[in-house]
Write a protein that holds these residues in place. Structure first.
Motif, short mmCIF file in Angstrom:
data_model
loop_
_atom_site.label_atom_id
_atom_site.label_comp_id
_atom_site.label_asym_id
_atom_site.label_seq_id
_atom_site.Cartn_x
_atom_site.Cartn_y
_atom_site.Cartn_z
N ALA A 1 6.45 -5.39 16.47
CA ALA A 1 6.22 -4.00 16.07
C ALA A 1 6.33 -3.08 17.28
CB ALA A 1 4.85 -3.85 15.41
N TYR B 1 9.98 -2.70 18.22
CA TYR B 1 10.71 -1.79 17.33
C TYR B 1 10.35 -0.33 17.61
CZ TYR B 1 12.84 -5.29 14.31
OH TYR B 1 13.61 -6.31 13.82
N ARG B 2 9.09 -0.10 17.94
CA ARG B 2 8.64 1.27 18.20
C ARG B 2 9.21 1.84 19.49
NH1 ARG B 2 3.80 -0.42 16.90
NH2 ARG B 2 3.42 0.03 14.74
N SER C 1 14.63 -0.58 9.10
CA SER C 1 14.02 0.50 8.35
C SER C 1 13.05 1.26 9.26
CB SER C 1 13.26 -0.10 7.17
OG SER C 1 12.37 0.83 6.61
N PRO C 2 12.86 2.54 9.01
CA PRO C 2 11.89 3.28 9.83
C PRO C 2 10.48 2.72 9.67
CG PRO C 2 13.17 4.76 8.43
CD PRO C 2 13.55 3.39 8.08
N SER C 3 10.23 1.99 8.60
CA SER C 3 8.88 1.47 8.37
C SER C 3 8.71 0.01 8.82
CB SER C 3 8.53 1.60 6.89
OG SER C 3 9.42 0.83 6.11
N THR C 4 9.71 -0.55 9.49
CA THR C 4 9.62 -1.94 9.91
C THR C 4 8.44 -2.18 10.83
OG1 THR C 4 11.99 -2.28 9.66
CG2 THR C 4 10.83 -3.83 11.09
N ALA D 1 5.65 -0.50 11.08
CA ALA D 1 4.41 -0.40 10.30
C ALA D 1 4.21 -1.65 9.45
CB ALA D 1 4.44 0.84 9.43
N HIS D 2 5.28 -2.17 8.89
CA HIS D 2 5.19 -3.39 8.09
C HIS D 2 4.74 -4.56 8.96
CE1 HIS D 2 5.99 -6.21 4.88
NE2 HIS D 2 6.77 -6.90 5.69
N TYR D 3 5.29 -4.67 10.15
CA TYR D 3 4.88 -5.73 11.07
C TYR D 3 3.42 -5.57 11.47
CZ TYR D 3 9.61 -7.62 11.64
OH TYR D 3 10.82 -8.22 11.45
N ASP D 4 2.98 -4.33 11.69
CA ASP D 4 1.56 -4.09 11.99
C ASP D 4 0.68 -4.58 10.84
OD1 ASP D 4 1.80 -3.00 14.54
OD2 ASP D 4 2.05 -0.96 13.77
N TYR D 5 1.12 -4.29 9.62
CA TYR D 5 0.38 -4.70 8.43
C TYR D 5 0.28 -6.23 8.36
CZ TYR D 5 -0.54 -5.61 3.48
OH TYR D 5 -1.06 -6.08 2.30
#
Length: 109
Positions: A55, A58-59, A69-72, A74-78
């Protein structure tokens, strides 16, 4: 046998642990279960750390168009948070099994 690999102790499966949990009576049984949960917690912590690292990567790095995806992140954080929470739960289970092992040992004396 010279050069033969050392035999590793049998790693319990989730199914075996569930069965052993139902029939565990001795301190050895409870310690076996506790060791399983500690190992599982370590594995989950490792997975969580890997996803946290990904994460962060990616950031902080530019991504090629359409590769992520822009939310990748955040998904990894989740996912990392979920693995960490499961690891905490497994450590609690291990601790309770260790206590049961102590209780079983004092009862056996």
């Amino acid at each position: 046998c010279i050069g033969a690999p050392a035999t590793e102790p049998h790693q319990l499966t989730k199914k075996e642990v569930k069965r052993l949990t139902l029939i565990a009576k001795s301190a050895k049984d409870h310690l076996t279960i506790a060791h399983y949960y500690e190992a599982e917690a370590d594995r989950l912590d490792s997975l969580g750390a890997g996803y946290e690292e990904a994460a962060a990567g990616y950031r902080h790095s530019p991504a090629a168009k359409n590769l992520m995806s822009p939310s990748t992140a955040a998904h990894y954080d989740y996912l990392a948070k979920g693995f960490r929470e499961e690891a905490i739960a497994d450590r609690i289970l291990a601790s309770s099994q260790e206590q049961m092992a102590k209780d079983a040992a004092t009862t056996a004396e």
